[in-house]
Write a protein that holds these residues in place. Structure first.
Motif, PDB file in Angstrom:
ATOM      1  N   GLU A  26       0.914  -1.258  -0.108  1.00 12.42           N
ATOM      2  CA  GLU A  26      -0.004   0.034  -0.123  1.00 12.42           C
ATOM      3  C   GLU A  26       0.900   1.395  -0.159  1.00 12.42           C
ATOM      4  OE1 GLU A  26      -4.077  -1.318   2.076  1.00 12.42           O
ATOM      5  OE2 GLU A  26      -3.109   0.006   3.061  1.00 12.42           O
ATOM      6  N   ARG A  27       0.132   2.419  -0.498  1.00 16.12           N
ATOM      7  CA  ARG A  27       1.122   3.449  -0.444  1.00 16.12           C
ATOM      8  C   ARG A  27       0.011   4.627   0.093  1.00 16.12           C
ATOM      9  NH1 ARG A  27       3.745   6.808  -5.671  1.00 16.12           N
ATOM     10  NH2 ARG A  27       4.963   4.791  -5.666  1.00 16.12           N
ATOM     11  N   TRP A  28       0.466   5.192   1.259  1.00 15.32           N
ATOM     12  CA  TRP A  28      -0.254   6.158   2.108  1.00 15.32           C
ATOM     13  C   TRP A  28       0.109   7.520   1.763  1.00 15.32           C
ATOM     14  CZ3 TRP A  28       0.907   3.202   7.343  1.00 15.32           C
ATOM     15  CH2 TRP A  28       0.169   1.964   7.281  1.00 15.32           C
ATOM     16  N   ASN A  29      -1.034   8.478   1.860  1.00 15.84           N
ATOM     17  CA  ASN A  29      -0.610   9.826   1.553  1.00 15.84           C
ATOM     18  C   ASN A  29      -0.169  10.454   3.317  1.00 15.84           C
ATOM     19  OD1 ASN A  29      -3.247  10.257   3.045  1.00 15.84           O
ATOM     20  ND2 ASN A  29      -4.248  10.483   1.333  1.00 15.84           N
ATOM     21  N   GLY A  30      -0.070  11.563   3.400  1.00 11.94           N
ATOM     22  CA  GLY A  30       0.272  12.018   4.513  1.00 11.94           C
ATOM     23  C   GLY A  30      -0.900  11.939   5.667  1.00 11.94           C
ATOM     24  N   HIS A  31      -2.058  12.042   5.227  1.00  7.46           N
ATOM     25  CA  HIS A  31      -2.960  12.162   6.377  1.00  7.46           C
ATOM     26  C   HIS A  31      -3.444  10.773   6.649  1.00  7.46           C
ATOM     27  CE1 HIS A  31      -4.124  16.400   6.056  1.00  7.46           C
ATOM     28  NE2 HIS A  31      -3.955  16.324   4.548  1.00  7.46           N
ATOM     29  N   GLU A  32      -3.151   9.595   5.563  1.00  6.75           N
ATOM     30  CA  GLU A  32      -3.282   8.264   5.990  1.00  6.75           C
ATOM     31  C   GLU A  32      -2.161   7.934   6.842  1.00  6.75           C
ATOM     32  OE1 GLU A  32      -5.759   6.588   2.071  1.00  6.75           O
ATOM     33  OE2 GLU A  32      -3.317   6.835   1.985  1.00  6.75           O
ATOM     34  N   ALA A  33      -0.932   8.190   6.706  1.00  5.60           N
ATOM     35  CA  ALA A  33       0.427   7.981   7.492  1.00  5.60           C
ATOM     36  C   ALA A  33       0.179   8.505   8.892  1.00  5.60           C
ATOM     37  CB  ALA A  33       1.496   8.631   6.874  1.00  5.60           C
ATOM     38  N   ALA A  34      -0.386   9.818   9.048  1.00  7.16           N
ATOM     39  CA  ALA A  34      -0.923  10.310  10.311  1.00  7.16           C
ATOM     40  C   ALA A  34      -2.053   9.465  11.246  1.00  7.16           C
ATOM     41  CB  ALA A  34      -1.005  11.947  10.267  1.00  7.16           C
ATOM     42  N   ALA A  35      -3.045   9.117  10.534  1.00  6.13           N
ATOM     43  CA  ALA A  35      -3.896   8.371  11.111  1.00  6.13           C
ATOM     44  C   ALA A  35      -3.605   7.110  11.732  1.00  6.13           C
ATOM     45  CB  ALA A  35      -4.938   8.270  10.024  1.00  6.13           C
ATOM     46  N   ARG A  36      -2.510   6.452  10.750  1.00  6.23           N
ATOM     47  CA  ARG A  36      -1.826   5.179  11.172  1.00  6.23           C
ATOM     48  C   ARG A  36      -0.739   5.290  12.122  1.00  6.23           C
ATOM     49  NH1 ARG A  36      -4.196   4.170   5.963  1.00  6.23           N
ATOM     50  NH2 ARG A  36      -5.578   2.364   5.838  1.00  6.23           N
ATOM     51  N   GLY A  37      -0.420   6.186  12.308  1.00  8.28           N
ATOM     52  CA  GLY A  37       0.754   6.490  13.493  1.00  8.28           C
ATOM     53  C   GLY A  37       2.127   6.318  12.692  1.00  8.28           C
ATOM     54  N   LEU A  38       2.131   6.296  11.757  1.00  9.36           N
ATOM     55  CA  LEU A  38       3.577   6.140  10.863  1.00  9.36           C
ATOM     56  C   LEU A  38       4.119   7.611  10.989  1.00  9.36           C
ATOM     57  CD1 LEU A  38       5.272   4.527   9.268  1.00  9.36           C
ATOM     58  CD2 LEU A  38       4.282   5.493   7.025  1.00  9.36           C
ATOM     59  N   VAL A  39       3.623   8.663  10.724  1.00  9.81           N
ATOM     60  CA  VAL A  39       3.932  10.210  11.139  1.00  9.81           C
ATOM     61  C   VAL A  39       2.968  10.498  12.433  1.00  9.81           C
ATOM     62  CG1 VAL A  39       4.704  10.250   8.971  1.00  9.81           C
ATOM     63  CG2 VAL A  39       2.414  11.267   9.514  1.00  9.81           C
ATOM     64  N   ASP A  40       3.689  11.555  12.966  1.00 11.95           N
ATOM     65  CA  ASP A  40       2.927  12.078  14.228  1.00 11.95           C
ATOM     66  C   ASP A  40       2.098  13.311  14.123  1.00 11.95           C
ATOM     67  OD1 ASP A  40       4.129  10.172  16.446  1.00 11.95           O
ATOM     68  OD2 ASP A  40       5.936  11.205  15.390  1.00 11.95           O
ATOM     69  N   LYS A  41       2.357  14.065  12.582  1.00 12.47           N
ATOM     70  CA  LYS A  41       1.659  15.089  12.496  1.00 12.47           C
ATOM     71  C   LYS A  41       1.833  15.443  10.747  1.00 12.47           C
ATOM     72  CE  LYS A  41       0.903  19.939  13.682  1.00 12.47           C
ATOM     73  NZ  LYS A  41       1.299  21.003  14.561  1.00 12.47           N
ATOM     74  N   CYS A  42       0.612  15.693  10.178  1.00  7.66           N
ATOM     75  CA  CYS A  42       0.791  16.154   8.883  1.00  7.66           C
ATOM     76  C   CYS A  42       0.009  17.317   8.714  1.00  7.66           C
ATOM     77  CB  CYS A  42      -0.212  15.205   8.044  1.00  7.66           C
ATOM     78  SG  CYS A  42      -0.438  15.252   6.188  1.00  7.66           S
ATOM     79  N   THR A  43       0.879  18.295   7.983  1.00  6.79           N
ATOM     80  CA  THR A  43       0.491  19.784   7.908  1.00  6.79           C
ATOM     81  C   THR A  43       0.684  20.197   6.648  1.00  6.79           C
ATOM     82  OG1 THR A  43       1.111  21.740   8.966  1.00  6.79           O
ATOM     83  CG2 THR A  43       2.712  19.998   9.082  1.00  6.79           C
ATOM     84  N   GLU A  44       0.208  21.497   6.473  1.00  7.37           N
ATOM     85  CA  GLU A  44       0.685  22.090   5.022  1.00  7.37           C
ATOM     86  C   GLU A  44       2.091  22.599   4.996  1.00  7.37           C
ATOM     87  OE1 GLU A  44      -1.337  22.310   2.501  1.00  7.37           O
ATOM     88  OE2 GLU A  44      -2.765  20.974   3.892  1.00  7.37           O
ATOM     89  N   ASN A  45       2.895  22.930   6.181  1.00  8.93           N
ATOM     90  CA  ASN A  45       4.019  23.269   6.094  1.00  8.93           C
ATOM     91  C   ASN A  45       4.887  22.432   7.292  1.00  8.93           C
ATOM     92  OD1 ASN A  45       6.658  24.893   6.408  1.00  8.93           O
ATOM     93  ND2 ASN A  45       5.376  26.801   5.813  1.00  8.93           N
ATOM     94  N   ALA A  46       5.606  21.347   6.684  1.00 12.67           N
ATOM     95  CA  ALA A  46       6.402  20.652   7.661  1.00 12.67           C
ATOM     96  C   ALA A  46       7.625  21.371   8.186  1.00 12.67           C
ATOM     97  CB  ALA A  46       6.732  19.227   7.101  1.00 12.67           C
ATOM     98  N   PRO A  47       8.205  22.294   7.457  1.00 18.44           N
ATOM     99  CA  PRO A  47       9.395  22.975   8.004  1.00 18.44           C
ATOM    100  C   PRO A  47       9.144  23.927   9.030  1.00 18.44           C
ATOM    101  CG  PRO A  47       9.607  22.671   5.644  1.00 18.44           C
ATOM    102  CD  PRO A  47       8.327  22.142   6.140  1.00 18.44           C
ATOM    103  N   ALA A  48       7.987  24.600   8.983  1.00 20.07           N
ATOM    104  CA  ALA A  48       7.552  25.474  10.111  1.00 20.07           C
ATOM    105  C   ALA A  48       6.875  24.680  11.200  1.00 20.07           C
ATOM    106  CB  ALA A  48       6.436  26.371   9.454  1.00 20.07           C
ATOM    107  N   ALA A  49       6.455  23.483  11.119  1.00 20.54           N
ATOM    108  CA  ALA A  49       6.042  22.898  12.404  1.00 20.54           C
ATOM    109  C   ALA A  49       7.223  22.408  13.037  1.00 20.54           C
ATOM    110  CB  ALA A  49       5.252  21.586  11.988  1.00 20.54           C
TER     111      ALA A  49
END
Length: 218
Positions: free
Chosen positions: A164-187
């Motif tokens: 499977e290939r997950w987008n950022g929001h799917e990855a955040a929902a499954r815990g692969l990433v901790d936050k999905c945002t429009e501006n990752a460097p700013a976060a």
């Protein structure tokens, strides 16, 4: 010669930048060696308060360099895999808090690098996958264990078995990433600003407590 894996220490933050845009930041053996050398340097730099891992030009990392993983020399392939595992494990064990700043593709070994970090923040345009089986490869056991530790065995199976290939929001929902945002460097920068104002011993204590706490079950 282009520095395909850069280390810049700025304002007590070690910035590790994967810099091979022509290959979407796929990791060569040379890059793994450079990463390992940078990690050893950071270990000897007590002033570093945090580490940020990122890629250039809209890609975190396309994964391992398939040309090297499919080399006709089995010893060369084995050496590549051992080097990659050594570098990722060293990154996992690196003392300062580590942040993966993810934009664009994050596949295979790129996921392993991201999972070696304490906090993973991605942009909404990010894509995640581990196409090892599709490419005729086995994902290293230490990387599988870390993946299962973070997302659980079911979601890990979706990535590894199902490709499977997950987008950022799917990855955040499954815990692969901790936050999905429009501006990752700013976060990431907001977190670094907080760390710059904190006490060194407090940062160390907090990092140790987070890493040794029982794993949260989703």
């Amino acid at each position: 010669m282009t520095d395909v894996m850069r280390l810049d220490v700025i304002d007590r933050v070690a910035l590790l930048t994967i810099n091979r845009p022509e290959k979407r930041n796929a990791m060569s053996a040379r890059m793994w060696r450079r990463l390992l050398a940078h990690i050893r340097r950071i270990e000897k730099t007590p002033a570093v308060r945090a580490v940020v891992l990122r890629g250039v030009e809209g890609s975190f990392s396309a994964g391992g360099d398939l040309a090297e993983l499919r080399a006709p020399d089995p010893a060369r392939i084995s050496g590549y895999r051992d080097l990659a595992e050594t570098a990722v494990v060293a990154l996992m064990k690196l003392g300062p808090p580590k942040f993966a700043e993810i934009d664009g593709g994050c596949f295979g070994a790129g996921c392993s690098l991201a999972l070696a970090c304490d906090v993973r923040i991605c942009s909404s345009t990010s894509q995640f996958g581990i196409p090892a089986l599709k490419n005729g490869l086995a994902y290293e056991p230490v990387f599988v264990r870390r993946l299962v530790e973070v997302v659980g065995s079911g979601p890990a199976g979706l990535l590894l078995y199902g490709g499977e290939r997950w987008n950022g929001h799917e990855a955040a929902a499954r815990g692969l990433v901790d936050k999905c945002t429009e501006n990752a460097p700013a976060a990431v920068e907001r977190i670094l600003t907080s760390l710059r104002d904190a006490n060194d011993s407090a940062i160390t204590s907090t990092t140790t407590s987070i890493r040794t706490a029982p794993r949260f079950q989703r």
